[in-house]
Design a protein around this motif. Structure first.
Motif, PDB file in Angstrom:
ATOM      1  N   THR A 153       0.824  -1.201   0.000  1.00 52.32           N
ATOM      2  CA  THR A 153       0.000   0.000   0.000  1.00 52.32           C
ATOM      3  C   THR A 153       0.862   1.256   0.000  1.00 52.32           C
ATOM      4  O   THR A 153       2.050   1.219   0.330  1.00 52.32           O
ATOM      5  N   ARG A 154       0.243   2.368  -0.361  1.00 48.73           N
ATOM      6  CA  ARG A 154       0.971   3.643  -0.363  1.00 48.73           C
ATOM      7  C   ARG A 154       1.440   3.998   1.037  1.00 48.73           C
ATOM      8  O   ARG A 154       2.534   4.525   1.222  1.00 48.73           O
ATOM      9  N   ARG A 155       0.624   3.677   2.041  1.00 47.54           N
ATOM     10  CA  ARG A 155       0.994   4.004   3.420  1.00 47.54           C
ATOM     11  C   ARG A 155       2.196   3.191   3.887  1.00 47.54           C
ATOM     12  O   ARG A 155       3.007   3.662   4.694  1.00 47.54           O
ATOM     13  N   GLY A 156       2.331   1.954   3.401  1.00 45.56           N
ATOM     14  CA  GLY A 156       3.414   1.091   3.884  1.00 45.56           C
ATOM     15  C   GLY A 156       4.650   1.073   3.029  1.00 45.56           C
ATOM     16  O   GLY A 156       5.562   0.276   3.269  1.00 45.56           O
ATOM     17  N   ILE A 157       4.721   1.951   2.020  1.00 44.64           N
ATOM     18  CA  ILE A 157       5.854   1.889   1.083  1.00 44.64           C
ATOM     19  C   ILE A 157       7.182   2.167   1.766  1.00 44.64           C
ATOM     20  O   ILE A 157       8.202   1.560   1.437  1.00 44.64           O
ATOM     21  N   PHE A 158       7.195   3.060   2.758  1.00 44.42           N
ATOM     22  CA  PHE A 158       8.450   3.365   3.447  1.00 44.42           C
ATOM     23  C   PHE A 158       8.901   2.192   4.318  1.00 44.42           C
ATOM     24  O   PHE A 158      10.099   1.951   4.480  1.00 44.42           O
ATOM     25  N   LEU A 159       7.938   1.456   4.881  1.00 46.80           N
ATOM     26  CA  LEU A 159       8.282   0.256   5.652  1.00 46.80           C
ATOM     27  C   LEU A 159       8.923  -0.789   4.755  1.00 46.80           C
ATOM     28  O   LEU A 159       9.944  -1.390   5.115  1.00 46.80           O
ATOM     29  N   TRP A 160       8.337  -1.009   3.581  1.00 46.21           N
ATOM     30  CA  TRP A 160       8.907  -1.988   2.649  1.00 46.21           C
ATOM     31  C   TRP A 160      10.322  -1.587   2.234  1.00 46.21           C
ATOM     32  O   TRP A 160      11.192  -2.446   2.084  1.00 46.21           O
ATOM     33  N   TRP A 161      10.553  -0.324   2.051  1.00 41.80           N
ATOM     34  CA  TRP A 161      11.882   0.138   1.634  1.00 41.80           C
ATOM     35  C   TRP A 161      12.885   0.019   2.785  1.00 41.80           C
ATOM     36  O   TRP A 161      13.985  -0.504   2.608  1.00 41.80           O
ATOM     37  N   ASN A 162      12.515   0.483   3.966  1.00 46.20           N
ATOM     38  CA  ASN A 162      13.454   0.522   5.092  1.00 46.20           C
ATOM     39  C   ASN A 162      13.778  -0.863   5.637  1.00 46.20           C
ATOM     40  O   ASN A 162      14.913  -1.145   6.024  1.00 46.20           O
ATOM     41  N   VAL A 163      12.779  -1.746   5.682  1.00 44.70           N
ATOM     42  CA  VAL A 163      12.971  -3.058   6.306  1.00 44.70           C
ATOM     43  C   VAL A 163      13.465  -4.098   5.305  1.00 44.70           C
ATOM     44  O   VAL A 163      14.370  -4.882   5.599  1.00 44.70           O
ATOM     45  N   PHE A 164      12.873  -4.100   4.095  1.00 46.54           N
ATOM     46  CA  PHE A 164      13.153  -5.173   3.144  1.00 46.54           C
ATOM     47  C   PHE A 164      13.928  -4.736   1.902  1.00 46.54           C
ATOM     48  O   PHE A 164      14.367  -5.575   1.122  1.00 46.54           O
ATOM     49  N   GLY A 165      14.054  -3.435   1.689  1.00 45.12           N
ATOM     50  CA  GLY A 165      14.770  -2.958   0.509  1.00 45.12           C
ATOM     51  C   GLY A 165      13.956  -3.019  -0.767  1.00 45.12           C
ATOM     52  O   GLY A 165      14.511  -3.050  -1.864  1.00 45.12           O
ATOM     53  N   VAL A 166      12.621  -3.029  -0.645  1.00 40.68           N
ATOM     54  CA  VAL A 166      11.739  -3.077  -1.817  1.00 40.68           C
ATOM     55  C   VAL A 166      11.484  -1.661  -2.301  1.00 40.68           C
ATOM     56  O   VAL A 166      10.963  -0.824  -1.556  1.00 40.68           O
ATOM     57  N   GLU A 167      11.823  -1.383  -3.567  1.00 35.67           N
ATOM     58  CA  GLU A 167      11.656  -0.046  -4.119  1.00 35.67           C
ATOM     59  C   GLU A 167      10.280   0.161  -4.741  1.00 35.67           C
ATOM     60  O   GLU A 167       9.723   1.261  -4.697  1.00 35.67           O
ATOM     61  N   SER A 168       9.735  -0.882  -5.366  1.00 33.25           N
ATOM     62  CA  SER A 168       8.452  -0.751  -6.046  1.00 33.25           C
ATOM     63  C   SER A 168       7.812  -2.125  -6.189  1.00 33.25           C
ATOM     64  O   SER A 168       8.469  -3.154  -6.025  1.00 33.25           O
ATOM     65  N   VAL A 178      20.691 -12.082   7.989  1.00 37.65           N
ATOM     66  CA  VAL A 178      20.945 -12.211   6.553  1.00 37.65           C
ATOM     67  C   VAL A 178      20.052 -11.217   5.809  1.00 37.65           C
ATOM     68  O   VAL A 178      18.843 -11.188   6.008  1.00 37.65           O
ATOM     69  N   LYS A 179      20.646 -10.412   4.957  1.00 34.65           N
ATOM     70  CA  LYS A 179      19.916  -9.376   4.231  1.00 34.65           C
ATOM     71  C   LYS A 179      18.908 -10.004   3.269  1.00 34.65           C
ATOM     72  O   LYS A 179      19.219 -10.979   2.581  1.00 34.65           O
ATOM     73  N   PRO A 180      17.660  -9.480   3.208  1.00 39.89           N
ATOM     74  CA  PRO A 180      16.670 -10.012   2.267  1.00 39.89           C
ATOM     75  C   PRO A 180      17.153  -9.920   0.818  1.00 39.89           C
ATOM     76  O   PRO A 180      17.861  -8.976   0.445  1.00 39.89           O
ATOM     77  N   VAL A 181      16.766 -10.904   0.015  1.00 42.59           N
ATOM     78  CA  VAL A 181      17.083 -10.911  -1.414  1.00 42.59           C
ATOM     79  C   VAL A 181      15.838 -10.441  -2.160  1.00 42.59           C
ATOM     80  O   VAL A 181      14.761 -11.022  -1.999  1.00 42.59           O
ATOM     81  N   VAL A 182      15.976  -9.375  -2.971  1.00 39.42           N
ATOM     82  CA  VAL A 182      14.820  -8.749  -3.614  1.00 39.42           C
ATOM     83  C   VAL A 182      14.970  -8.802  -5.129  1.00 39.42           C
ATOM     84  O   VAL A 182      16.037  -8.477  -5.676  1.00 39.42           O
TER      85      VAL A 182
END
Length: 274
Positions: A19-34, A46-50
């Motif tokens: 969601t738009r509200r959780g986009i910063f969480l996905w980026w900060n925790v998992f490294g997901v850009e889009s 171990v760093k997540p693989v994206v």
């Protein structure tokens, strides 16, 4: 994704909405850009693989094969044979290998277990990166020869197997359902003598009667000894302990356990999420 969940029982799957509200969480925790994106979460530290972008079936199967195992794999009924930690199986080094070792970190899900998993991950990484001309540690040599495996065990889900191998007074703080806030992970090493030597011994020692032959058939094709680590959590100390166990196990005639060994409980359900 649903087909992969059926084919890869050793992995757990979840489909999440970004969601738009959780986009910063996905980026900060998992490294997901889009979105869309596929994220492989492994063990603590171990760093997540994206992988970003849409996926077709063949490409998804390829990345599943690349990432299906944890850096420190979990010991389960579906992984024990492949890891060389099954009494009915063989070493990862091959069917002709007589002696091999399985280092098991057992415990319930907790910060203490995560800390020790991270320590074993560092040890495994250190032993794996030793140059061929610097293989002074017996642990590094055994790992290179595929006679040594590092793994972890869910002490709650595999409580009978956990109790069977730890066999200590405070196993309730390691194995079985959670009783209080105390969680003490235990590090053990299982020293296995395989089928090859037992076949030779059985040929030399014929059964005296039908009962003895029946009892011999009921014994697993491998015998095991278990040693428990009870020193500091320093990586170098653990490596020394493992190397000493390997030195004793390879050079001494030890009294192996000749009985029916306990096996891992199979997990029948498919879990979405880990």
């Amino acid at each position: 994704m649903r087909q992969a969940a059926l084919n890869y029982a050793i992995c757990c799957f979840r489909i999440c909405a970004m969601t738009r509200r959780g986009i910063f969480l996905w980026w900060n925790v998992f490294g997901v850009e889009s979105a869309p994106a596929i994220v492989f979460l492994k063990e603590h530290g171990v760093k997540p693989v994206v992988y970003h972008g849409p996926a077709n079936n063949s490409w998804f199967v390829d990345i599943m094969e690349q990432n299906k195992h944890q850096e420190l794999p979990q010991l389960r009924s579906v992984t024990s044979m492949e890891l060389g930690c099954d009494a009915c199986g063989y070493s990862r080094a091959g069917n002709e290998t007589a002696i091999w070792y399985c280092v098991i970190l057992a415990g319930r899900s907790s910060p203490e277990l995560n800390k020790m998993r991270a320590t074993l991950h560092r040890i495994l990484e250190a032993l794996s990166t030793v140059d061929n001309d610097q293989l002074s540690s017996l642990a590094a040599v055994a790992l290179k020869e595929k006679r040594l495996t590092f793994t972890w065990l869910d002490g709650e889900a595999q409580q009978r197997y956990c109790f069977f191998h730890t066999q200590i007074e405070n196993s309730y703080e390691t194995c079985g359902p959670r009783r209080d806030i105390t969680n003490i992970p235990e590090l053990i090493i299982v020293h296995t003598k395989g089928m090859l030597q037992k076949i030779v011994l059985n040929e030399e020692k014929k059964p005296k009667n039908m009962l003895e032959a029946f009892l011999n058939d009921d014994v697993d094709p491998a015998s095991q000894l278990v040693a428990r680590y009870n020193s500091s959590e320093e990586s170098l100390e653990i490596i020394k302990w493992i190397s000493q166990i390997i030195e004793d196990g390879d050079s001494r005639e030890l009294p192996f356990l000749e009985q029916k060994l306990l096996h891992l409980f199979p997990k029948m359900q498919i879990l979405f999420g880990q």
